[in-house]
Structure formats: structure tokens, C-alpha cells
Design a protein around this motif. Structure first.
Motif, PDB file in Angstrom:
ATOM      1  N   ASP A   1      -8.987   7.065   0.943  1.00  0.00           N
ATOM      2  CA  ASP A   1      -8.281   5.940   1.551  1.00  0.00           C
ATOM      3  C   ASP A   1      -6.776   6.149   1.451  1.00  0.00           C
ATOM      4  O   ASP A   1      -6.270   6.722   0.473  1.00  0.00           O
ATOM      5  N   ARG A   2      -6.053   5.661   2.446  1.00  0.00           N
ATOM      6  CA  ARG A   2      -4.595   5.789   2.432  1.00  0.00           C
ATOM      7  C   ARG A   2      -3.985   4.771   1.465  1.00  0.00           C
ATOM      8  O   ARG A   2      -4.324   3.594   1.497  1.00  0.00           O
ATOM      9  N   ILE A   3      -3.090   5.260   0.607  1.00  0.00           N
ATOM     10  CA  ILE A   3      -2.412   4.401  -0.353  1.00  0.00           C
ATOM     11  C   ILE A   3      -0.919   4.730  -0.348  1.00  0.00           C
ATOM     12  O   ILE A   3      -0.501   5.759   0.190  1.00  0.00           O
ATOM     13  N   ASP A   4      -0.108   3.863  -0.955  1.00  0.00           N
ATOM     14  CA  ASP A   4       1.309   4.160  -1.098  1.00  0.00           C
ATOM     15  C   ASP A   4       1.486   5.428  -1.927  1.00  0.00           C
ATOM     16  O   ASP A   4       0.773   5.642  -2.914  1.00  0.00           O
ATOM     17  N   ASP A   5       2.410   6.262  -1.530  1.00  0.00           N
ATOM     18  CA  ASP A   5       2.667   7.497  -2.267  1.00  0.00           C
ATOM     19  C   ASP A   5       3.262   7.144  -3.633  1.00  0.00           C
ATOM     20  O   ASP A   5       4.301   6.479  -3.705  1.00  0.00           O
TER      21      ASP A   5
ATOM     22  N   MET B   1      17.797  14.660   9.521  1.00  0.00           N
ATOM     23  CA  MET B   1      17.143  13.879   8.472  1.00  0.00           C
ATOM     24  C   MET B   1      16.496  12.643   9.081  1.00  0.00           C
ATOM     25  O   MET B   1      16.975  12.111  10.075  1.00  0.00           O
ATOM     26  N   ARG B   2      15.415  12.200   8.461  1.00  0.00           N
ATOM     27  CA  ARG B   2      14.787  10.946   8.861  1.00  0.00           C
ATOM     28  C   ARG B   2      14.144  10.313   7.640  1.00  0.00           C
ATOM     29  O   ARG B   2      13.613  11.001   6.770  1.00  0.00           O
ATOM     30  N   THR B   3      14.206   8.992   7.567  1.00  0.00           N
ATOM     31  CA  THR B   3      13.620   8.256   6.451  1.00  0.00           C
ATOM     32  C   THR B   3      12.327   7.602   6.912  1.00  0.00           C
ATOM     33  O   THR B   3      12.287   6.974   7.970  1.00  0.00           O
ATOM     34  N   PHE B   4      11.279   7.739   6.112  1.00  0.00           N
ATOM     35  CA  PHE B   4       9.987   7.176   6.478  1.00  0.00           C
ATOM     36  C   PHE B   4       9.254   6.701   5.227  1.00  0.00           C
ATOM     37  O   PHE B   4       9.698   6.964   4.094  1.00  0.00           O
ATOM     38  N   LYS B   5       8.157   6.013   5.414  1.00  0.00           N
ATOM     39  CA  LYS B   5       7.338   5.554   4.298  1.00  0.00           C
ATOM     40  C   LYS B   5       6.211   6.553   4.097  1.00  0.00           C
ATOM     41  O   LYS B   5       5.361   6.706   4.961  1.00  0.00           O
ATOM     42  N   PRO B   6       6.176   7.233   2.961  1.00  0.00           N
ATOM     43  CA  PRO B   6       5.137   8.254   2.741  1.00  0.00           C
ATOM     44  C   PRO B   6       3.830   7.627   2.249  1.00  0.00           C
ATOM     45  O   PRO B   6       3.825   6.554   1.636  1.00  0.00           O
ATOM     46  N   TRP B   7       2.759   8.313   2.528  1.00  0.00           N
ATOM     47  CA  TRP B   7       1.435   7.850   2.100  1.00  0.00           C
ATOM     48  C   TRP B   7       0.739   8.955   1.333  1.00  0.00           C
ATOM     49  O   TRP B   7       1.055  10.129   1.464  1.00  0.00           O
ATOM     50  N   ALA B   8      -0.247   8.554   0.547  1.00  0.00           N
ATOM     51  CA  ALA B   8      -1.098   9.506  -0.176  1.00  0.00           C
ATOM     52  C   ALA B   8      -2.542   9.056   0.016  1.00  0.00           C
ATOM     53  O   ALA B   8      -2.811   8.058   0.697  1.00  0.00           O
TER      54      ALA B   8
END
Length: 202
Positions: free
Chosen positions: A95-99, A82-89
Motif C-alpha cells: 500500500d502507498r504510504i507517506d515516505d 529542480m522540482r518539489t513533490f510529495k514522495p511516497w513509499a
């Protein structure tokens, strides 16, 4: 066990050759909905993402504390990788934004290793006695040719493995001047809770 439920999920459709794009997209969305329903139920109603198949999926978290709770549920189901990360959308402009599904995501996989080729098998076998003392924190092993990566869920365990391997190979280098080997430890890029010890024999 959760993985067994996923593997035996009913009404999963198979992809076949020569399907057109619309058929492929329909089947992928159909299967994803089934897997996500199972996953969301197990992970207490949290949002999930299971794009490719049931062997790897994401569970979204609202905080790092929430991510730890997700990891505990996954661990209870037998998962360790398992790994925890910050996802993007992406927005409508690309443009990249917070998921919008969550501030964080836990990437969970049933696979714990990928070792490619006989040289890699021999290298991992050679290094195993030096990794074993911290193997409780080892989540994934990757090796190919003369390079091996050991991923740990503990910075302390990764540091200990790095120290042991560095000491061993420093002594070996004194005996064999031709040995060209590096041992590095780094936090996995973009990840909050995985540290990688890389061994590279040149």
C-alpha cells in the motif's frame, strides 16, 4: 562544485554484463551509499536518495520552506533543474504510504534539456526568441518531433511565455489557415513549483 565531486567520487563500482541479481543489488547499494554520503554532507545533513547515478538525486525536506532552502543550496552548486513533490513509499502490504524519509522531496538534475531529432531542434530554435525574455525561470526543455515542453520555476514566467506564444501563433494562423497548433500551460502533475508550457504542432 558538487557535481564534480559526485562524478569523481572514489570507490564507485561498475556494473558489468552477466552479473547476477545479488551482485547488481550489492553494487547499486554500495554506490548509492557513497553518493548519499556526499550529498547529505553538502545539504547540511538532510536525507538524500541517489538511486541510479550522480546526475539526478532527491533531497528530502520537512516542509515547503525547507524545500526552498534546499533549492537555494542546489542553485549555489550550479543546479537549476529542480522540482518539489510529495514522495511516497510502500508498506509490507504494497500500500502507498507517506515516505518516512521526509514530507517533501526536491528532485534535482544536472540536465537542463532533452531535444530528440532534427524537427525538434528546429522547433525549439523557432520558439527560442519568444522564450528568451523569461529564460531566467526556464529549468528544463524537452522536445520530440513537433512537440516541445518548457518547464518554468515561476507561474508568472510560464503565463508570460504562454501569452506570447499564443499571440504569435494566433497571428500566424491568420496568415496560414493550415497551421494546426496548440499552446497550453499547466502546473506539472504532482509538483509544487514547476509550470509547463507545451507547444504542439499537429
Amino acid at each position: 562544485m558538487l557535481q564534480t565531486i559526485l562524478d569523481k567520487a572514489e570507490n564507485i563500482k561498475s556494473l558489468e554484463r552477466k552479473m547476477d541479481k545479488a551482485q547488481v543489488e550489492f553494487i547499486c547499494e554500495h554506490n548509492e551509499a557513497i553518493y548519499n554520503s556526499i550529498l547529505s554532507e553538502y545539504f547540511e545533513g538532510r536525507k538524500t536518495s541517489c538511486h541510479i547515478g550522480p546526475s539526478s538525486f532527491w533531497v528530502y525536506a520537512e516542509s515547503l520552506v525547507d524545500a526552498e532552502a534546499i533549492k537555494q543550496l542546489a542553485n549555489n552548486a550550479g543546479y537549476t533543474n529542480m522540482r518539489t513533490f510529495k514522495p511516497w513509499a510502500s508498506n509490507e502490504h504494497g500500500d502507498r504510504i507517506d515516505d518516512p524519509k521526509g514530507a517533501y522531496a526536491v528532485d534535482i538534475s544536472k540536465s537542463n534539456e532533452l531535444i530528440i531529432g532534427k524537427p525538434a531542434v528546429k522547433l525549439v530554435s523557432l520558439l527560442k526568441p519568444f522564450i528568451d525574455p523569461v529564460s531566467d525561470c526556464l529549468v528544463y526543455t524537452y522536445a520530440h518531433l513537433r512537440r516541445a515542453n518548457f518547464k518554468f520555476n515561476s507561474a508568472a514566467a510560464a503565463s508570460e511565455a504562454h501569452k506570447t506564444l499564443t499571440n504569435i501563433f494566433t497571428m500566424a494562423k491568420d496568415l496560414h489557415d493550415t497551421l494546426n497548433l496548440t499552446v497550453d500551460v499547466n502546473q506539472e502533475s504532482g509538483c509544487f513549483d514547476v509550470w509547463v508550457v507545451e507547444v504542439n504542432v499537429k
